[in-house]
Design a protein around this motif. Structure first.
Motif, PDB file in Angstrom:
ATOM      1  N   ALA A 105       0.817  -1.218   0.000  1.00  0.00           N
ATOM      2  CA  ALA A 105       0.000   0.000   0.000  1.00  0.00           C
ATOM      3  C   ALA A 105       0.849   1.267   0.000  1.00  0.00           C
ATOM      4  N   GLU A 106       1.983   1.248   0.681  1.00  0.00           N
ATOM      5  CA  GLU A 106       2.809   2.452   0.798  1.00  0.00           C
ATOM      6  C   GLU A 106       3.263   2.983  -0.563  1.00  0.00           C
ATOM      7  N   ILE A 107       3.546   2.076  -1.498  1.00  0.00           N
ATOM      8  CA  ILE A 107       3.992   2.510  -2.822  1.00  0.00           C
ATOM      9  C   ILE A 107       2.876   3.248  -3.545  1.00  0.00           C
ATOM     10  N   GLY A 108       1.666   2.720  -3.508  1.00  0.00           N
ATOM     11  CA  GLY A 108       0.531   3.408  -4.113  1.00  0.00           C
ATOM     12  C   GLY A 108       0.269   4.750  -3.458  1.00  0.00           C
ATOM     13  N   ASP A 109       0.403   4.796  -2.120  1.00  0.00           N
ATOM     14  CA  ASP A 109       0.229   6.054  -1.393  1.00  0.00           C
ATOM     15  C   ASP A 109       1.250   7.086  -1.857  1.00  0.00           C
ATOM     16  N   GLU A 110       2.504   6.644  -1.969  1.00  0.00           N
ATOM     17  CA  GLU A 110       3.575   7.565  -2.375  1.00  0.00           C
ATOM     18  C   GLU A 110       3.350   8.106  -3.781  1.00  0.00           C
ATOM     19  N   LEU A 111       3.004   7.215  -4.699  1.00  0.00           N
ATOM     20  CA  LEU A 111       2.775   7.654  -6.086  1.00  0.00           C
ATOM     21  C   LEU A 111       1.585   8.596  -6.190  1.00  0.00           C
ATOM     22  N   ALA A 112       0.480   8.234  -5.567  1.00  0.00           N
ATOM     23  CA  ALA A 112      -0.717   9.080  -5.633  1.00  0.00           C
ATOM     24  C   ALA A 112      -0.464  10.428  -4.970  1.00  0.00           C
ATOM     25  N   ALA A 113       0.212  10.429  -3.820  1.00  0.00           N
ATOM     26  CA  ALA A 113       0.507  11.687  -3.123  1.00  0.00           C
ATOM     27  C   ALA A 113       1.453  12.557  -3.944  1.00  0.00           C
ATOM     28  N   ALA A 114       2.475  11.960  -4.542  1.00  0.00           N
ATOM     29  CA  ALA A 114       3.408  12.723  -5.381  1.00  0.00           C
ATOM     30  C   ALA A 114       2.680  13.365  -6.559  1.00  0.00           C
ATOM     31  N   ARG A 115       1.782  12.621  -7.164  1.00  0.00           N
ATOM     32  CA  ARG A 115       1.026  13.158  -8.301  1.00  0.00           C
ATOM     33  C   ARG A 115       0.061  14.258  -7.857  1.00  0.00           C
ATOM     34  N   ALA A 116      -0.518  14.109  -6.675  1.00  0.00           N
ATOM     35  CA  ALA A 116      -1.402  15.153  -6.149  1.00  0.00           C
ATOM     36  C   ALA A 116      -0.616  16.417  -5.838  1.00  0.00           C
ATOM     37  N   LEU A 117       0.577  16.271  -5.263  1.00  0.00           N
ATOM     38  CA  LEU A 117       1.409  17.440  -4.961  1.00  0.00           C
ATOM     39  C   LEU A 117       1.888  18.122  -6.233  1.00  0.00           C
ATOM     40  N   SER A 118       2.206  17.340  -7.255  1.00  0.00           N
ATOM     41  CA  SER A 118       2.600  17.908  -8.537  1.00  0.00           C
ATOM     42  C   SER A 118       1.455  18.710  -9.152  1.00  0.00           C
ATOM     43  N   ALA A 119       0.247  18.145  -9.093  1.00  0.00           N
ATOM     44  CA  ALA A 119      -0.924  18.855  -9.606  1.00  0.00           C
ATOM     45  C   ALA A 119      -1.173  20.128  -8.803  1.00  0.00           C
ATOM     46  N   LEU A 120      -0.969  20.058  -7.491  1.00  0.00           N
ATOM     47  CA  LEU A 120      -1.137  21.233  -6.632  1.00  0.00           C
ATOM     48  C   LEU A 120      -0.123  22.319  -7.003  1.00  0.00           C
ATOM     49  N   ALA A 121       1.107  21.923  -7.276  1.00  0.00           N
ATOM     50  CA  ALA A 121       2.135  22.887  -7.685  1.00  0.00           C
ATOM     51  C   ALA A 121       1.718  23.616  -8.962  1.00  0.00           C
ATOM     52  N   HIS A 122       1.164  22.882  -9.920  1.00  0.00           N
ATOM     53  CA  HIS A 122       0.694  23.510 -11.161  1.00  0.00           C
ATOM     54  C   HIS A 122      -0.467  24.465 -10.887  1.00  0.00           C
ATOM     55  N   GLU A 123      -1.365  24.090  -9.997  1.00  0.00           N
ATOM     56  CA  GLU A 123      -2.470  24.979  -9.626  1.00  0.00           C
ATOM     57  C   GLU A 123      -1.945  26.270  -8.993  1.00  0.00           C
ATOM     58  N   LEU A 124      -0.919  26.148  -8.152  1.00  0.00           N
ATOM     59  CA  LEU A 124      -0.339  27.308  -7.484  1.00  0.00           C
ATOM     60  C   LEU A 124       0.341  28.234  -8.490  1.00  0.00           C
ATOM     61  N   LEU A 125       1.063  27.664  -9.454  1.00  0.00           N
ATOM     62  CA  LEU A 125       1.663  28.483 -10.512  1.00  0.00           C
ATOM     63  C   LEU A 125       0.596  29.203 -11.318  1.00  0.00           C
ATOM     64  N   HIS A 126      -0.489  28.512 -11.637  1.00  0.00           N
ATOM     65  CA  HIS A 126      -1.595  29.125 -12.381  1.00  0.00           C
ATOM     66  C   HIS A 126      -2.218  30.276 -11.572  1.00  0.00           C
ATOM     67  N   ALA A 127      -2.390  30.072 -10.267  1.00  0.00           N
ATOM     68  CA  ALA A 127      -2.958  31.124  -9.413  1.00  0.00           C
ATOM     69  C   ALA A 127      -2.038  32.340  -9.371  1.00  0.00           C
ATOM     70  N   ALA A 128      -0.732  32.098  -9.276  1.00  0.00           N
ATOM     71  CA  ALA A 128       0.222  33.212  -9.254  1.00  0.00           C
ATOM     72  C   ALA A 128       0.191  33.978 -10.571  1.00  0.00           C
TER      73      ALA A 128
END
Length: 91
Positions: free
Chosen positions: A52-75
Motif C-alpha cells: 500500500a505504501e507505494i501506491g500512497d507515495e505515487l498518488a501523493a506525489a502526483r497530487a502534490l505535482s498537480a497542486l504545484a501547477h495549480e499554485l503556478l496558475h494562481a500566481a
C-alpha cells in the motif's frame, strides 16, 4: 521587519482494493482566501505485490505535482490582474 506566513498542505489518501487504485488529494490552506487542490491517482498492476505504501507515495506525489501547477496558475492569474498583461510562468 521580516514577515512570516505559514501555509499548510493536507494530503488525504483513499485506497480502493476492488479497483486496485489509490487516490490522493492535496489541499493547500493559506492565510488568505487561497485554497487550492491537487489530485493524483496510482494504479497497481495485478502482477505487482500489494504494498500500500507505494501506491500512497505515487498518488501523493502526483497530487502534490498537480497542486504545484495549480499554485503556478494562481500566481500567474494574480500577476495578470495587476499588470493587465498575459503572464506565463514555468515550473
Amino acid at each position: 521587519m521580516i514577515a512570516s506566513r505559514q501555509w499548510s498542505v493536507e494530503i488525504f489518501i483513499d485506497e480502493h482494493e476492488d479497483e486496485r487504485t489509490t487516490h490522493a488529494e492535496a489541499r493547500l490552506h493559506t492565510n488568505d482566501e487561497t485554497h487550492l487542490v491537487g489530485r493524483g491517482t496510482a494504479r497497481r498492476n495485478p502482477k505487482d505485490s500489494d504494498i500500500a505504501e507505494i501506491g500512497d507515495e505515487l498518488a501523493a506525489a502526483r497530487a502534490l505535482s498537480a497542486l504545484a501547477h495549480e499554485l503556478l496558475h494562481a500566481a500567474a492569474s494574480d500577476i495578470e490582474q495587476l499588470t493587465h498583461e498575459h503572464t506565463r510562468l514555468h515550473s
